[in-house]
Design an enzyme around this catalytic site. Structure first.
Site, PDB file in Angstrom:
ATOM      1  N   ASP A 139       7.922  -0.712   0.149  1.00 17.58           N
ATOM      2  CA  ASP A 139       7.096  -1.678  -0.656  1.00 17.58           C
ATOM      3  C   ASP A 139       7.119  -2.789  -1.295  1.00 17.58           C
ATOM      4  O   ASP A 139       7.797  -3.409  -0.590  1.00 17.58           O
ATOM      5  CB  ASP A 139       6.534  -1.173  -1.786  1.00 17.58           C
ATOM      6  N   LYS A 162       4.452   3.817   5.041  1.00 12.54           N
ATOM      7  CA  LYS A 162       4.457   4.185   3.606  1.00 12.54           C
ATOM      8  C   LYS A 162       3.874   5.212   3.306  1.00 12.54           C
ATOM      9  O   LYS A 162       4.823   5.696   2.873  1.00 12.54           O
ATOM     10  CB  LYS A 162       4.475   2.415   3.122  1.00 12.54           C
TER      11      LYS A 162
END
Length: 220
Positions: free
Chosen positions: A149, A131
């Site tokens: 997320d 991420k």
């Protein structure tokens, strides 16, 4: 995407993806990261700090942090104990201080103090992951990416764009459904919608423009 993966896609996902993208473009035409940064290094640091923390708390801490350590060279001379007081209000601040000190040293040793424009090289940095790499490369270098997320994952399942709980698999599902040139916009817009409308505990379904085509499957 393999035939097996396509078969696991929720029914109507491709049509719904087009509807979702159209709605997000209307709602959040200028969607961008809410982390405040001026350089790729500042973005990398802010993204590492944002894990299990709000962007608001990160943005409150980073001005003092960046004043003290404006680049990798300056931060590489710091010990975790020097960094901790500046990020104390951010969750997991002790571990993150260790990561930042080690990260800065590795940037200096391996990349001349610059944040590399390379996915694997960013992932290899302490405190970073898939991420983080997607956020940094997309926002600092324009690399097409979808950073998954908790908001992006939750909305992907609620809108039946993916049935997956693993962020990497959600990312793959979204990449298969949306145009590559809109990937960066997509993850920023989904995050904004997850914060403002489709919240975890009390989603505003009556006030959501996606209500007519949202199957409302799951609440994860």
């Amino acid at each position: 995407m393999t035939a097996k993966q396509a078969a696991q896609r929720p029914r109507g996902a491709r049509t719904r993806a087009a509807q979702v993208l159209s709605a997000l473009e209307t709602l959040y035409p200028d969607a961008r990261t809410e982390l405040e940064f001026r350089t790729p290094f500042e973005l990398l640091v802010a993204t590492v700090l944002s894990a299990q923390a709000t962007d608001v708390s990160v943005n409150a801490a980073t001005p003092a942090l960046f004043a003290a350590y404006p680049d990798a060279q300056a931060m590489s001379r710091a010990e975790p104990e020097d960094i901790e007081p500046l990020i104390r209000r951010i969750g997991l601040y002790r571990a993150k201080a260790r990561h930042l000190a080690a990260l800065a040293r590795l940037l200096l040793e391996r990349h001349g103090g610059e944040v590399p424009n390379d996915f694997d090289a960013v992932v290899a940095l302490p405190g970073a992951g898939r991420k983080t790499a997607n956020v940094v490369l997309s926002n600092a270098y324009g690399f097409p990416a979808i950073a998954v997320d908790t908001h992006v994952g939750r909305l992907s399942r609620r809108l039946a764009l993916s049935t997956q709980t693993n962020p990497d698999k959600v990312e793959a599902d979204l990449q298969a459904l949306f145009p590559r040139k809109r990937w960066v916009f997509l993850h920023h817009a989904l995050i904004l919608h997850g914060r403002r409308v489709c919240t975890a505990r009390k989603p505003d379904c009556p006030g959501c423009v996606m209500n007519p085509f949202c199957p409302k499957v799951g609440v994860a």
